[in-house]
Scaffold this active site. Sequence first.
Site, PDB file in Angstrom:
ATOM      1  N   CYS A 110      -5.012 -12.492   5.632  1.00 53.03           N
ATOM      2  CA  CYS A 110      -4.083 -12.006   4.406  1.00 53.03           C
ATOM      3  C   CYS A 110      -3.477 -11.035   4.838  1.00 53.03           C
ATOM      4  CB  CYS A 110      -4.743 -11.353   3.875  1.00 53.03           C
ATOM      5  SG  CYS A 110      -3.793 -10.790   2.022  1.00 53.03           S
ATOM      6  N   ASN A 149      -5.259  -1.314   4.421  1.00 52.94           N
ATOM      7  CA  ASN A 149      -4.744  -0.900   3.548  1.00 52.94           C
ATOM      8  C   ASN A 149      -5.063   0.153   3.508  1.00 52.94           C
ATOM      9  OD1 ASN A 149      -6.185  -1.770   2.002  1.00 52.94           O
ATOM     10  ND2 ASN A 149      -5.136  -1.321  -0.003  1.00 52.94           N
ATOM     11  N   CYS A 162     -11.120  -9.453   4.524  1.00 54.70           N
ATOM     12  CA  CYS A 162      -9.606  -9.570   4.640  1.00 54.70           C
ATOM     13  C   CYS A 162      -8.587 -11.176   5.539  1.00 54.70           C
ATOM     14  CB  CYS A 162      -8.883  -8.023   4.883  1.00 54.70           C
ATOM     15  SG  CYS A 162      -8.927  -6.760   4.399  1.00 54.70           S
ATOM     16  N   LEU A 191     -10.624   1.292   1.212  1.00 57.09           N
ATOM     17  CA  LEU A 191     -12.342   0.546   0.935  1.00 57.09           C
ATOM     18  C   LEU A 191     -12.742  -0.104  -0.493  1.00 57.09           C
ATOM     19  CD1 LEU A 191     -15.589   1.083   1.608  1.00 57.09           C
ATOM     20  CD2 LEU A 191     -15.853   2.050  -0.494  1.00 57.09           C
ATOM     21  N   LYS A 208       8.888  21.475  -9.698  1.00 56.43           N
ATOM     22  CA  LYS A 208       9.799  21.441  -8.250  1.00 56.43           C
ATOM     23  C   LYS A 208       9.164  20.457  -7.903  1.00 56.43           C
ATOM     24  CE  LYS A 208      11.319  26.374  -8.000  1.00 56.43           C
ATOM     25  NZ  LYS A 208      11.917  27.061  -7.040  1.00 56.43           N
ATOM     26  N   ASP A 261     -13.064  14.291  -2.435  1.00 54.96           N
ATOM     27  CA  ASP A 261     -11.935  14.519  -1.393  1.00 54.96           C
ATOM     28  C   ASP A 261     -11.934  16.090  -0.893  1.00 54.96           C
ATOM     29  OD1 ASP A 261      -9.222  13.682  -0.975  1.00 54.96           O
ATOM     30  OD2 ASP A 261      -8.474  12.622  -2.582  1.00 54.96           O
TER      31      ASP A 261
END
Length: 315
Positions: free
Chosen positions: A188, A151, A185, A154, A297, A130
Amino acid sequence: MDIDKRTLFIKQISKQLGFDYCGIAQATPLPEEARKLEAWLNKGMHGQMRYMENHFDLRVDPTKLVPGAKSVITLLYNYYPAQKQKPDVPQIAKYAYGNDYHEVIREKLNGLLAQIREKIGTVNGRGFVDSAPVLERAWAVKSGLGWVGKNGNLIHKQSGSFFFIATLITDLELQADAPFAKDYCGTCTRCIDACPTNAILPDKVIDASRCISYFTIELKEMLFPDEMQGKFDNWLFGCDVCQDVCPWNRFSKPHNEPAFNPIPEILNLSSSEWEAMTEEQFRRIFKYSPLKRAKYKGILRNLKFISTDKPTAPL
């Protein structure tokens, strides 16, 4: 050692190192993914993450990252926690409960490559977690590990989506796994319906510039758009809403990695305790945590926003 034995050896070593799944794909360009990425960037859905525009050719062709590359090894590492935060405290994405995954998994990738070289000989390879121009999810699908859900995550059919994805690109010829061909999926839309900021669009397109994770981690400006007021659902760092509602995550099981065990403060700190934290305390407590990416911050900015994010109760 022939190709089958090399492949089996790598999968066995990856399991010993703690990786839950290992899949292998042939190192070839990704023309379809290149078209999708280009369209996504042209629509500005990456927001201020300008680094996504860099090294486009490297993202879509592994042989440009590792000259002579023949195989892309994709590894999944579970991070689903046994302990969860209480719902009334500022929420942290589960991947950030413990130590920074980049450091933990990079060490394991280096160990895997070292053992490959010790057993097989001179091998050219690079590991990525990543932090480089690699389309990890595309390679995970091509190596048979799952499908990309609506979404954008994986999803592994037996274990859900709470995984880190690591990639090892090598010039070693290996037996490729069959690509994952189905999308489970179906009809859904739970993740789409649940997304607080409507960042999940049709056809598995994610408008990252509307994602809570983008605002609370990636965005460096000190003010959020007014249109986001009241939509952060108490998320201080990252967001897990689309994963929490996904039916496939009923199969998620707690990880076995001590480095990912929750920092106690993440589980227990209330909003007032977060507000009272000094910068010195933040740096000490979260020295090895992904939260340091947002900096002190940034955390204060996020905290202020979600603290004023809640509707005032009527008198």
